[in-house]
Motif scaffolding. Structure first.
Motif, PDB file in Angstrom:
ATOM      1  N   VAL A 246      39.936  65.768  60.494  1.00 14.13           N
ATOM      2  CA  VAL A 246      38.847  66.058  59.559  1.00 14.13           C
ATOM      3  C   VAL A 246      38.444  67.523  59.671  1.00 14.13           C
ATOM      4  CG1 VAL A 246      36.429  65.556  59.042  1.00 14.13           C
ATOM      5  CG2 VAL A 246      38.018  63.684  59.498  1.00 14.13           C
ATOM      6  N   HIS A 247      38.382  68.050  60.883  1.00 10.04           N
ATOM      7  CA  HIS A 247      38.075  69.474  61.068  1.00 10.04           C
ATOM      8  C   HIS A 247      39.085  70.342  60.324  1.00 10.04           C
ATOM      9  CE1 HIS A 247      36.828  73.180  63.171  1.00 10.04           C
ATOM     10  NE2 HIS A 247      38.127  73.449  63.190  1.00 10.04           N
ATOM     11  N   GLU A 248      40.352  69.990  60.413  1.00 12.02           N
ATOM     12  CA  GLU A 248      41.402  70.815  59.802  1.00 12.02           C
ATOM     13  C   GLU A 248      41.359  70.761  58.284  1.00 12.02           C
ATOM     14  OE1 GLU A 248      44.819  69.135  61.655  1.00 12.02           O
ATOM     15  OE2 GLU A 248      44.609  70.338  63.506  1.00 12.02           O
ATOM     16  N   THR A 249      41.014  69.599  57.718  1.00 12.41           N
ATOM     17  CA  THR A 249      41.029  69.453  56.261  1.00 12.41           C
ATOM     18  C   THR A 249      39.676  69.679  55.613  1.00 12.41           C
ATOM     19  OG1 THR A 249      40.590  67.056  56.373  1.00 12.41           O
ATOM     20  CG2 THR A 249      42.898  67.765  56.453  1.00 12.41           C
ATOM     21  N   GLY A 250      38.604  69.547  56.399  1.00  9.32           N
ATOM     22  CA  GLY A 250      37.263  69.684  55.832  1.00  9.32           C
ATOM     23  C   GLY A 250      36.830  68.487  55.013  1.00  9.32           C
ATOM     24  N   LEU A 251      37.572  67.372  55.111  1.00  6.28           N
ATOM     25  CA  LEU A 251      37.287  66.176  54.311  1.00  6.28           C
ATOM     26  C   LEU A 251      36.894  65.042  55.250  1.00  6.28           C
ATOM     27  CD1 LEU A 251      37.432  65.440  51.272  1.00  6.28           C
ATOM     28  CD2 LEU A 251      39.730  64.522  51.720  1.00  6.28           C
ATOM     29  N   PRO A 252      35.673  64.524  55.158  1.00 13.05           N
ATOM     30  CA  PRO A 252      35.216  63.496  56.103  1.00 13.05           C
ATOM     31  C   PRO A 252      36.013  62.200  55.975  1.00 13.05           C
ATOM     32  CG  PRO A 252      33.627  63.782  54.319  1.00 13.05           C
ATOM     33  CD  PRO A 252      34.636  64.876  54.177  1.00 13.05           C
ATOM     34  N   PHE A 253      36.245  61.561  57.109  1.00 12.41           N
ATOM     35  CA  PHE A 253      36.980  60.295  57.163  1.00 12.41           C
ATOM     36  C   PHE A 253      38.348  60.393  56.479  1.00 12.41           C
ATOM     37  CE2 PHE A 253      32.741  58.590  58.132  1.00 12.41           C
ATOM     38  CZ  PHE A 253      33.046  57.734  59.180  1.00 12.41           C
ATOM     39  N   ASN A 254      38.978  61.533  56.585  1.00  7.10           N
ATOM     40  CA  ASN A 254      40.313  61.722  56.022  1.00  7.10           C
ATOM     41  C   ASN A 254      41.350  61.398  57.103  1.00  7.10           C
ATOM     42  OD1 ASN A 254      42.325  62.508  54.204  1.00  7.10           O
ATOM     43  ND2 ASN A 254      42.299  64.623  54.939  1.00  7.10           N
ATOM     44  N   ASP A 255      41.347  60.121  57.521  1.00  8.28           N
ATOM     45  CA  ASP A 255      42.176  59.694  58.639  1.00  8.28           C
ATOM     46  C   ASP A 255      42.269  58.168  58.607  1.00  8.28           C
ATOM     47  OD1 ASP A 255      39.641  58.844  59.501  1.00  8.28           O
ATOM     48  OD2 ASP A 255      39.405  60.491  60.919  1.00  8.28           O
ATOM     49  N   PRO A 256      43.013  57.553  59.544  1.00  6.74           N
ATOM     50  CA  PRO A 256      43.115  56.083  59.536  1.00  6.74           C
ATOM     51  C   PRO A 256      41.770  55.367  59.640  1.00  6.74           C
ATOM     52  CG  PRO A 256      44.877  57.015  60.869  1.00  6.74           C
ATOM     53  CD  PRO A 256      43.965  58.160  60.501  1.00  6.74           C
ATOM     54  N   SER A 257      40.804  55.959  60.344  1.00  5.29           N
ATOM     55  CA  SER A 257      39.467  55.351  60.391  1.00  5.29           C
ATOM     56  C   SER A 257      38.865  55.283  58.994  1.00  5.29           C
ATOM     57  CB  SER A 257      38.552  56.160  61.312  1.00  5.29           C
ATOM     58  OG  SER A 257      38.998  56.122  62.642  1.00  5.29           O
ATOM     59  N   GLY A 258      39.043  56.335  58.221  1.00  5.03           N
ATOM     60  CA  GLY A 258      38.531  56.348  56.861  1.00  5.03           C
ATOM     61  C   GLY A 258      39.221  55.328  55.979  1.00  5.03           C
ATOM     62  N   ASP A 259      40.531  55.158  56.176  1.00  2.41           N
ATOM     63  CA  ASP A 259      41.259  54.158  55.388  1.00  2.41           C
ATOM     64  C   ASP A 259      40.677  52.772  55.634  1.00  2.41           C
ATOM     65  OD1 ASP A 259      42.940  56.146  54.443  1.00  2.41           O
ATOM     66  OD2 ASP A 259      44.488  55.778  55.954  1.00  2.41           O
TER      67      ASP A 259
ATOM     68  N   ILE B 173      27.810  61.421  53.213  1.00  4.42           N
ATOM     69  CA  ILE B 173      28.381  61.240  54.541  1.00  4.42           C
ATOM     70  C   ILE B 173      27.749  62.268  55.469  1.00  4.42           C
ATOM     71  CG2 ILE B 173      30.478  61.187  55.929  1.00  4.42           C
ATOM     72  CD1 ILE B 173      32.029  60.616  53.325  1.00  4.42           C
ATOM     73  N   LEU B 174      26.958  61.766  56.427  1.00  4.07           N
ATOM     74  CA  LEU B 174      26.264  62.636  57.378  1.00  4.07           C
ATOM     75  C   LEU B 174      26.506  62.111  58.786  1.00  4.07           C
ATOM     76  CD1 LEU B 174      22.742  63.306  55.801  1.00  4.07           C
ATOM     77  CD2 LEU B 174      24.682  64.871  55.922  1.00  4.07           C
ATOM     78  N   PRO B 175      27.521  62.601  59.479  1.00  2.00           N
ATOM     79  CA  PRO B 175      27.756  62.149  60.852  1.00  2.00           C
ATOM     80  C   PRO B 175      26.643  62.622  61.775  1.00  2.00           C
ATOM     81  CG  PRO B 175      29.188  63.999  60.329  1.00  2.00           C
ATOM     82  CD  PRO B 175      28.486  63.634  59.058  1.00  2.00           C
ATOM     83  N   MET B 176      26.589  62.054  62.961  1.00  2.25           N
ATOM     84  CA  MET B 176      25.569  62.442  63.928  1.00  2.25           C
ATOM     85  C   MET B 176      25.796  63.864  64.440  1.00  2.25           C
ATOM     86  SD  MET B 176      23.480  60.029  63.850  1.00  2.25           S
ATOM     87  CE  MET B 176      22.419  60.812  65.056  1.00  2.25           C
ATOM     88  N   GLY B 177      27.027  64.281  64.475  1.00  2.00           N
ATOM     89  CA  GLY B 177      27.372  65.674  64.758  1.00  2.00           C
ATOM     90  C   GLY B 177      28.257  66.166  63.639  1.00  2.00           C
ATOM     91  N   PHE B 178      27.968  67.334  63.094  1.00  2.00           N
ATOM     92  CA  PHE B 178      28.677  67.800  61.907  1.00  2.00           C
ATOM     93  C   PHE B 178      29.997  68.494  62.212  1.00  2.00           C
ATOM     94  CE2 PHE B 178      24.249  68.337  59.787  1.00  2.00           C
ATOM     95  CZ  PHE B 178      24.164  66.974  59.614  1.00  2.00           C
ATOM     96  N   CYS B 179      30.220  68.884  63.467  1.00  2.00           N
ATOM     97  CA  CYS B 179      31.425  69.624  63.839  1.00  2.00           C
ATOM     98  C   CYS B 179      32.265  68.840  64.849  1.00  2.00           C
ATOM     99  CB  CYS B 179      31.066  70.988  64.436  1.00  2.00           C
ATOM    100  SG  CYS B 179      30.263  72.110  63.281  1.00  2.00           S
ATOM    101  N   TYR B 180      33.557  69.107  64.860  1.00  2.09           N
ATOM    102  CA  TYR B 180      34.474  68.496  65.821  1.00  2.09           C
ATOM    103  C   TYR B 180      34.097  68.929  67.231  1.00  2.09           C
ATOM    104  CZ  TYR B 180      38.848  67.873  68.432  1.00  2.09           C
ATOM    105  OH  TYR B 180      39.794  67.557  69.374  1.00  2.09           O
TER     106      TYR B 180
END
Length: 205
Positions: free
Chosen positions: A54-67, A88-95
């Motif tokens: 997600v850090h690399e793409t800048g797109l939240p939940f852009n991974d198997p968890s998001g699927d 989408i507001l995670p508890m921490g915004f950065c990796y």
């Protein structure tokens, strides 16, 4: 202590969040806050913190968890990434980096600095999905309990808030041990999402 920034417009506040460097010295890949929100958003997804992908793409939940999360909700990527509908507001915004057993916890500075100010601007949220222990601790009232106990007690918070386990593949064992979750909770979640967004926004996961 949270500042509410009443003099800032919504767009100015979000721009300031996306430029935040508060935790820079602790972030192995540097700051890149990843959030998605609009003043019109009707569903709020609260995760833990972005992973490396997600850090690399800048797109939240852009991974198997998001699927898996999208399957749980019964929606596709087009609806999920429509900020006018879903925030989408995670508890921490950065990796935060990786530890011995997976990603590190969200940085503790992030939520006190920004969370209440952003949530105060989201006035149309009808459903908040609260994912994992750090999100549970912030968003759920009452005594602190385990993730499993919070999810088992999901009807206590329903229909405005739904505590969820993390959809990561690391939780496959949890899902096998708790078949009631996909039997009882997921159908209710998909029905609720359909009621909020309309029947044509959802699919049978």
């Amino acid at each position: 202590m949270t500042e509410f920034y009443p003099s800032l417009s919504f767009d100015e506040l979000v721009t300031r969040v996306r430029r935040c460097t508060l935790c820079e010295e602790h972030l192995p890949l540097g700051p890149r806050p990843v959030v998605q929100l609009s003043e019109s958003s009707r569903i709020l997804v609260v995760g833990q913190a972005p992973g490396r992908r997600v850090h690399e793409t800048g797109l939240p939940f852009n991974d198997p968890s998001g699927d898996r999360l999208r399957d749980w909700m019964g929606i596709g990527r087009d609806v999920f990434y429509d900020e006018s509908t879903l925030a989408i507001l995670p508890m921490g915004f950065c990796y935060p980096g990786t530890g011995k057993s997976g990603d590190l916890p969200p940085r503790p500075e992030c939520a006190p600095a920004w969370r209440e100010a952003l949530l105060a601007r989201l006035k149309h949220i009808e459903l908040t999905l609260v994912i994992g222990q750090y999100a549970h601790a912030w968003h759920l009232s009452g005594p602190r309990k385990s993730v499993t106990d919070n999810v088992k007690d999901w009807e206590k918070h329903w229909p405005e808030v739904l505590p969820l386990p993390h959809p990561s593949p690391r939780n496959n064992l949890w899902l096998r041990k708790n078949p009631w979750f996909e039997k009882d909770v997921i159908p209710a979640l998909q029905q609720r999402v359909g009621d909020i967004l309309g029947p044509f926004s959802t699919h049978n996961a």
